[in-house]
Design an enzyme around this catalytic site. Sequence first.
Site, short mmCIF file in Angstrom:
data_model
loop_
_atom_site.label_atom_id
_atom_site.label_comp_id
_atom_site.label_asym_id
_atom_site.label_seq_id
_atom_site.Cartn_x
_atom_site.Cartn_y
_atom_site.Cartn_z
N ASP A 1 0.84 -1.20 0.00
CA ASP A 1 0.00 0.00 0.00
C ASP A 1 0.88 1.25 0.00
OD1 ASP A 1 -2.15 -1.70 0.24
OD2 ASP A 1 -2.29 -1.49 2.42
N GLY A 2 0.29 2.36 -0.41
CA GLY A 2 1.04 3.62 -0.45
C GLY A 2 1.69 3.95 0.88
#
Length: 227
Positions: free
Chosen positions: A106-107
């Site tokens: 994920d970011g």
Amino acid sequence: MQNSYKRVDAHLSSLGYCSRSEAKKFLKMFQVCVNGVRIFDVDKKVYHDDVTIDDKVLDPESITLLMHKPSGVICSHDDIGVLIYSLLPERYTKRNPKIATIGRLDGDTTGAILLTDDGALNHRLTSPKSDVSKLYEVTLTEPLRGDEEEIFASGTLLLKGEKKPLLPANMKIITETLVHLEINEGKYHQVKRMFAALGNKVIALHRIRFGEYSIENLAVGEYKLLS
Ligand code: URA
């Protein structure tokens, strides 16, 4: 080891040095040599290992690297925002086949991520049958309730929207809001969903290790070539 035999314009273009149409100019601007002899013909066929550019050997024919992913960069080729590929030399981003992440983080997740231009390797390590172990450091908003270790290890936890329960996972308690979690699969947002299923929330997620590769000696944003 590969040592392909190709036209120099095609080869330089597949390695991201220049496009095929720029090759003529590239050979004029840089000292491209084959076994030490400078060449100017774009259609000259060359072995990868024989070529130097300004006395430097070419980038490897196939690249796999381990990166320490910073928070805020995205594992995608076509999303908006800061893409993980912007941390690589520009030349690497122009290669064909493309370098892509092996799976995604994920970011806001940090830590170990592999990138490769080897499609077969990527497929092997990301297919549902792959059982590569991944070790995460997980920081939680709420103190542990006490049964997490047992539930994760049981192989019975069914995440929302999934048809099959998760494989057994191994959790080690560091503090009441910090754990190490080892999983052997890679479902979408898996770690965050595992804790959400037990009423907790992940506020920071860091991957310490992917398979045998840990980021011990890599600073945030740094990478090292594995091949
Ligand atoms: N699990 C998640 O929830 N996010 C990640 O980035 C990796 C695993």
